[in-house]
Design an enzyme around this catalytic site. Structure first.
Site, mmCIF file in Angstrom:
data_model
loop_
_atom_site.group_PDB
_atom_site.id
_atom_site.type_symbol
_atom_site.label_atom_id
_atom_site.label_comp_id
_atom_site.label_asym_id
_atom_site.label_seq_id
_atom_site.Cartn_x
_atom_site.Cartn_y
_atom_site.Cartn_z
ATOM 1 N N GLU A 197 -16.779 -38.634 -28.736
ATOM 2 C CA GLU A 197 -16.210 -39.376 -29.866
ATOM 3 C C GLU A 197 -15.321 -38.493 -30.735
ATOM 4 O OE1 GLU A 197 -19.515 -42.939 -29.983
ATOM 5 O OE2 GLU A 197 -19.401 -41.624 -31.729
ATOM 6 N N HIS A 229 -21.360 -43.615 -32.589
ATOM 7 C CA HIS A 229 -22.446 -42.650 -32.792
ATOM 8 C C HIS A 229 -22.194 -41.723 -33.979
ATOM 9 C CE1 HIS A 229 -22.855 -43.745 -28.487
ATOM 10 N NE2 HIS A 229 -24.147 -43.712 -28.778
ATOM 11 N N ARG A 277 -41.466 -20.353 -21.742
ATOM 12 C CA ARG A 277 -42.417 -20.137 -22.838
ATOM 13 C C ARG A 277 -43.764 -20.735 -22.424
ATOM 14 N NH1 ARG A 277 -37.981 -20.636 -26.705
ATOM 15 N NH2 ARG A 277 -38.231 -19.005 -28.277
ATOM 16 N N ARG A 301 -37.189 -12.418 -27.223
ATOM 17 C CA ARG A 301 -38.123 -12.733 -26.166
ATOM 18 C C ARG A 301 -38.651 -11.507 -25.432
ATOM 19 N NH1 ARG A 301 -38.240 -17.645 -24.195
ATOM 20 N NH2 ARG A 301 -40.098 -16.758 -23.239
HETATM 21 N N1 URA Z 1 -33.038 -21.696 -29.772
HETATM 22 C C1 URA Z 1 -33.494 -21.738 -28.500
HETATM 23 O O1 URA Z 1 -33.135 -22.620 -27.739
HETATM 24 N N2 URA Z 1 -34.354 -20.783 -28.111
HETATM 25 C C2 URA Z 1 -34.798 -19.807 -28.925
HETATM 26 O O2 URA Z 1 -35.604 -18.984 -28.512
HETATM 27 C C3 URA Z 1 -34.310 -19.795 -30.251
HETATM 28 C C4 URA Z 1 -33.418 -20.749 -30.652
#
Ligand code: URA
Length: 263
Positions: A85, A13, A173, A228
């Site tokens: 790996e 890989h 989200r 967030r």
């Molecule tokens: N990476 C993620 O997984 N979530 C985010 O909100 C930003 C970067």
């Protein structure tokens, strides 16, 4: 000690062999193949060594030692495949350098998060150890990252990540194709906040559990590119640039200190 590949065996890989990495014991693991070259060049004199699937590899030099930079792609499965790996060609220390979304007010865009542990909201780590097994970082590597951030006066936070297999529902989200988050995950962001977790990302839990199951070391440092508590969106490119400049500097200083100390 696990399985060690023959020096000239190119692994399926990652597309590189032990002899191509010249005795490197440390690997920096960004998710994005596009970040590998800059990261390797920021560490020292660097050269490309391989490029197969999501695994783009450059070899750099820190304090006279070879250090590998190898992308893992996104999410647990490709992290675990890469680690399997990389361990077979001699890597003993895995340091993820990535991006993340902050879930706490105090963790600002562009700040650095050093994860000491992770919530196992992934599937891959379940294949290595039962859910009750903790996803924890190497204390030695984590301390080196903290010390480097302190020395460089980079704003950083140490805490627990929530590592999710998905960018949308697992990170609660709603700006997705359907706008739906399954019932079990509705309210999960608030719960992780209440428990004091710092951030969402997609790889750290897998990294920590797989490294522990190998008897090898892992740590994780991420730059904050989404906040967030304000928005579901990822911030514009200048924030990404600031975050990546910072995690590059911190990772480099930590590697210098670790290698100088003979670790
Ligand atoms: N990476 C993620 O997984 N979530 C985010 O909100 C930003 C970067």
């Amino acid at each position: 000690m696990g399985k060690i590949a023959a020096p000239d065996e190119v692994l399926y890989h990652i597309g590189i062999s032990a002899q191509m990495i010249k005795g490197a014991k440390y690997a920096l693991l960004p998710g994005d193949p596009g970040r590998v070259e800059a990261l390797a060049k920021a560490l020292g004199p660097a050269e490309p060594v391989g490029c197969h699937r999501e695994y783009t590899s450059w070899l750099s030099q820190v304090e006279g030692e070879a250090v590998l930079v190898c992308s893992t792609g996104m999410g647990g499965p490709s992290v675990a495949i890469g680690m399997e790996e990389l361990a077979c060609i001699g890597i003993e220390n895995f340091i993820r350098v990535g991006t993340t979304g902050s879930i706490q007010e105090k963790v600002a865009l562009g700040d650095i998060v050093i994860n000491k542990a992770a919530v196992r909201l992934d599937g891959t780590s379940q294949h290595y150890a039962p859910t009750a097994f903790p996803a924890v970082a190497s204390l030695e590597l984590t301390y080196a990252l903290q010390q480097a951030a302190k020395d460089l006066e980079v704003p950083y936070h140490t805490g627990i990540s929530v590592s999710s297999d998905t960018f949308w529902p697992g990170q609660e989200r709603y700006d997705s194709f359907t706008g739906y988050v399954r019932k079990a995950l509705q309210g999960s962001l608030k719960e992780w906040q209440a428990l004091g977790a710092l951030n969402y990302e997609m790889e750290t839990a897998t990294l920590f559990v797989v490294a522990q199951s190998f008897g090898l070391k892992a740590a994780s440092i991420c730059g904050v590119v989404a906040k967030r508590t304000d928005s579901e969106q990822v911030a514009p490119a200048d924030t990404y640039r600031l975050a990546s400049e910072r995690f590059q500097l911190v990772a480099k200083r930590a590697l210098q200190d670790l290698i100088k100390a003979g670790k």
